[in-house]
Write an enzyme that holds these catalytic residues in place. Structure first.
Site, PDB file in Angstrom:
ATOM      1  N   GLY A  19       0.485 -10.263   7.672  1.00 56.03           N
ATOM      2  CA  GLY A  19       0.237 -10.571   6.801  1.00 56.03           C
ATOM      3  C   GLY A  19       0.659 -10.847   5.114  1.00 56.03           C
ATOM      4  O   GLY A  19       2.416 -11.365   5.378  1.00 56.03           O
ATOM      5  N   ILE A  20       0.911 -10.247   4.534  1.00 57.16           N
ATOM      6  CA  ILE A  20       1.787  -9.957   3.115  1.00 57.16           C
ATOM      7  C   ILE A  20       3.214  -9.990   3.800  1.00 57.16           C
ATOM      8  O   ILE A  20       4.338 -10.240   2.930  1.00 57.16           O
ATOM      9  CB  ILE A  20       0.526  -9.600   1.997  1.00 57.16           C
ATOM     10  N   ASP A  54       3.854   5.495  11.417  1.00 60.59           N
ATOM     11  CA  ASP A  54       2.726   5.343  10.830  1.00 60.59           C
ATOM     12  C   ASP A  54       3.434   6.173   9.130  1.00 60.59           C
ATOM     13  O   ASP A  54       3.847   6.997   9.041  1.00 60.59           O
ATOM     14  CB  ASP A  54       1.637   6.431  11.571  1.00 60.59           C
ATOM     15  N   VAL A  55       3.213   5.089   7.838  1.00 65.12           N
ATOM     16  CA  VAL A  55       3.131   5.427   7.271  1.00 65.12           C
ATOM     17  C   VAL A  55       2.223   6.932   5.956  1.00 65.12           C
ATOM     18  O   VAL A  55       2.853   7.214   5.204  1.00 65.12           O
ATOM     19  CB  VAL A  55       2.998   4.465   5.964  1.00 65.12           C
ATOM     20  N   TYR A 146     -10.783   2.256  -1.665  1.00 64.21           N
ATOM     21  CA  TYR A 146     -10.426   1.779  -1.764  1.00 64.21           C
ATOM     22  C   TYR A 146      -9.278   1.326  -2.905  1.00 64.21           C
ATOM     23  O   TYR A 146      -8.185   1.606  -3.343  1.00 64.21           O
ATOM     24  CB  TYR A 146     -10.323   0.420  -0.794  1.00 64.21           C
ATOM     25  N   LYS A 150      -5.837   2.158  -4.554  1.00 59.90           N
ATOM     26  CA  LYS A 150      -5.111   1.491  -5.197  1.00 59.90           C
ATOM     27  C   LYS A 150      -5.038   1.427  -6.547  1.00 59.90           C
ATOM     28  O   LYS A 150      -4.131   0.926  -7.366  1.00 59.90           O
ATOM     29  CB  LYS A 150      -5.669   0.000  -4.528  1.00 59.90           C
ATOM     30  N   ARG A 190     -17.284 -10.291   9.616  1.00 55.33           N
ATOM     31  CA  ARG A 190     -17.597  -9.171   9.490  1.00 55.33           C
ATOM     32  C   ARG A 190     -18.664  -8.881   7.748  1.00 55.33           C
ATOM     33  O   ARG A 190     -19.728  -8.832   7.977  1.00 55.33           O
ATOM     34  CB  ARG A 190     -16.904  -7.603   9.403  1.00 55.33           C
TER      35      ARG A 190
HETATM   36  P1  NAD Z   1      -3.350  -6.866   7.391  1.00 59.02           P
HETATM   37  O1  NAD Z   1      -3.752  -6.129   8.017  1.00 59.02           O
HETATM   38  O2  NAD Z   1      -2.688  -8.633   8.258  1.00 59.02           O
HETATM   39  O3  NAD Z   1      -1.441  -5.846   6.819  1.00 59.02           O
HETATM   40  C1  NAD Z   1      -0.892  -4.763   7.011  1.00 59.02           C
HETATM   41  C2  NAD Z   1      -0.332  -4.430   7.905  1.00 59.02           C
HETATM   42  O4  NAD Z   1      -0.278  -2.549   7.482  1.00 59.02           O
HETATM   43  C3  NAD Z   1      -0.413  -4.606   9.022  1.00 59.02           C
HETATM   44  O5  NAD Z   1       0.875  -4.719   9.804  1.00 59.02           O
HETATM   45  C4  NAD Z   1      -0.609  -3.543   9.880  1.00 59.02           C
HETATM   46  O6  NAD Z   1      -0.544  -2.248  11.153  1.00 59.02           O
HETATM   47  C5  NAD Z   1       0.390  -1.985   8.950  1.00 59.02           C
HETATM   48  N1  NAD Z   1      -0.422  -0.498   8.113  1.00 59.02           N
HETATM   49  C6  NAD Z   1      -1.806   0.001   8.631  1.00 59.02           C
HETATM   50  N2  NAD Z   1      -1.629   0.694   8.688  1.00 59.02           N
HETATM   51  C7  NAD Z   1      -0.468   1.542   8.916  1.00 59.02           C
HETATM   52  C8  NAD Z   1      -0.292   2.728   8.470  1.00 59.02           C
HETATM   53  N3  NAD Z   1      -0.738   4.237   8.499  1.00 59.02           N
HETATM   54  N4  NAD Z   1       1.097   3.013   8.851  1.00 59.02           N
HETATM   55  C9  NAD Z   1       1.827   2.315   8.304  1.00 59.02           C
HETATM   56  N5  NAD Z   1       1.666   0.674   8.699  1.00 59.02           N
HETATM   57  C10 NAD Z   1       0.446   0.627   8.973  1.00 59.02           C
HETATM   58  O7  NAD Z   1      -3.100  -6.770   5.751  1.00 59.02           O
HETATM   59  P2  NAD Z   1      -2.505  -8.160   4.545  1.00 59.02           P
HETATM   60  O8  NAD Z   1      -3.811  -9.122   4.144  1.00 59.02           O
HETATM   61  O9  NAD Z   1      -1.345  -8.128   4.726  1.00 59.02           O
HETATM   62  O10 NAD Z   1      -2.292  -6.875   3.850  1.00 59.02           O
HETATM   63  C11 NAD Z   1      -0.716  -6.187   3.502  1.00 59.02           C
HETATM   64  C12 NAD Z   1      -1.379  -5.234   2.054  1.00 59.02           C
HETATM   65  O11 NAD Z   1      -2.057  -6.554   0.859  1.00 59.02           O
HETATM   66  C13 NAD Z   1      -1.952  -4.317   1.987  1.00 59.02           C
HETATM   67  O12 NAD Z   1      -1.451  -2.911   1.071  1.00 59.02           O
HETATM   68  C14 NAD Z   1      -3.547  -5.100   1.329  1.00 59.02           C
HETATM   69  O13 NAD Z   1      -4.150  -4.012   1.401  1.00 59.02           O
HETATM   70  C15 NAD Z   1      -3.249  -5.778   0.278  1.00 59.02           C
HETATM   71  N6  NAD Z   1      -4.821  -6.214  -0.367  1.00 59.02           N
HETATM   72  C16 NAD Z   1      -4.475  -8.151   0.260  1.00 59.02           C
HETATM   73  C17 NAD Z   1      -5.797  -8.655   0.358  1.00 59.02           C
HETATM   74  C18 NAD Z   1      -5.765 -10.201   0.652  1.00 59.02           C
HETATM   75  O14 NAD Z   1      -6.163 -10.661   0.078  1.00 59.02           O
HETATM   76  N7  NAD Z   1      -5.406  -9.955   2.131  1.00 59.02           N
HETATM   77  C19 NAD Z   1      -5.674  -8.072  -1.094  1.00 59.02           C
HETATM   78  C20 NAD Z   1      -5.503  -6.951  -1.988  1.00 59.02           C
HETATM   79  C21 NAD Z   1      -4.540  -6.302  -1.494  1.00 59.02           C
END
Ligand code: NAD
Length: 243
Positions: A19-20, A54-55, A146, A150, A190
């Site tokens: 993702g991001i 794992d962070v 959450y 955040k 979901r």
């Molecule tokens: P995603 O699930 O696609 O990616 C999240 C990544 O974090 C995954 O690769 C996962 O393996 C890793 N991760 C999770 N727990 C971990 C841990 N304990 N240790 C190490 N790595 C871990 O999600 P995303 O949408 O790309 O989200 C990225 C960030 O952006 C997150 O912090 C999320 O909360 C935030 N965010 C996303 C959105 C959205 O619309 N997608 C909106 C608001 C905030």
């Protein structure tokens, strides 16, 4: 970009294999930086140095940062994108579920910053970007854990920016809103989004869903040389959904 903004640095992107975070890692690579991802999963991308950790676990984070230093040199840029979401009515939310979400989204940021920081303060130059969430602007039902975590990340960002400014380290947050990633798609499947993605697009001023690259572009700017006078800021990237 000015030539000085392309100085090659060592960057760590947590959550960098999906993702991001993945888009941020790719963008920083394209900008000429040496990039490591720190994630639970090693991913399948070529280019970045993938470290599995794992962070939530400080020993694993310290080991990961040491591995990055050995391979790529001292860490100058840290983008904290690792995160998990959670949906539960507050009355039914177990403390374990609360803790898990806070642990990854907040304590993970604590561990990664503290672990990488000595490199930045020693160099007198550093850039930290924390990916929080647009849900912190207005709150979000069923996501108290959450949004609490955040929101704390935004607060940490502001306070740490004041501490680290004199050391040459900037600290900013990017709260994304509605970005098309595996996390968002899982929530849609979901039926946790309060409507389909198409319905959300119709309510979004720029009339599209966010792309991971939109967030990566903001991060690329905030970690650049020329963003050195920007610190302690919360830069929303949300298509105008939150102003
Ligand atoms: P995603 O699930 O696609 O990616 C999240 C990544 O974090 C995954 O690769 C996962 O393996 C890793 N991760 C999770 N727990 C971990 C841990 N304990 N240790 C190490 N790595 C871990 O999600 P995303 O949408 O790309 O989200 C990225 C960030 O952006 C997150 O912090 C999320 O909360 C935030 N965010 C996303 C959105 C959205 O619309 N997608 C909106 C608001 C905030």
């Amino acid at each position: 970009m000015s030539p000085e903004s392309t100085t090659a640095r060592t960057a760590v992107v947590t959550g960098g294999t999906s993702g991001i975070g993945r888009a941020v890692a790719r963008r920083l690579l394209a900008d000429g930086h040496r990039v490591a991802t720190v994630d639970l999963s090693p991913g399948d991308d070529e280019g970045a140095y993938a470290v599995t950790a794992d962070v939530r676990d400080r020993a694993q984070v310290d080991k990961a940062m040491d591995a990055v230093r050995d391979r790529l040199g001292p860490v100058s840029i840290l983008v904290n994108a690792a995160g998990v979401d959670g949906f539960k009515r507050f009355a039914d939310l177990s403390f374990e579920a609360w803790l898990r979400v806070v642990d990854v989204n907040l304590h993970g940021v604590f561990h990664c910053i503290q672990s990488a920081l000595p490199d930045m303060t020693t160099a007198g130059w550093g850039r930290i970007v924390n990916i929080s969430s647009s849900s912190t602007h207005s709150g979000q039902p069923f996501m108290t854990h959450y949004v609490a975590a955040k929101s704390a990340v935004n607060g940490l960002t502001k306070s740490l920016a004041l501490e680290l400014g004199p050391a040459g380290v900037t600290v900013n947050a990017v709260p994304p809103g509605f970005v098309d990633t595996p996390m968002l798609r899982r929530a849609e499947e979901r039926q946790l989004l309060g409507g389909t993605i198409e319905e959300h697009i119709a309510r979004t001023p720029v009339r599209r869903v966010g792309r991971p690259e939109d967030i990566a572009a903001a991060c690329a700017f905030l970690v650049s040389e020329e963003a050195g006078y920007i610190t302690g800021q919360i830069l929303g990237v949300n298509g105008g959904r939150n102003t």
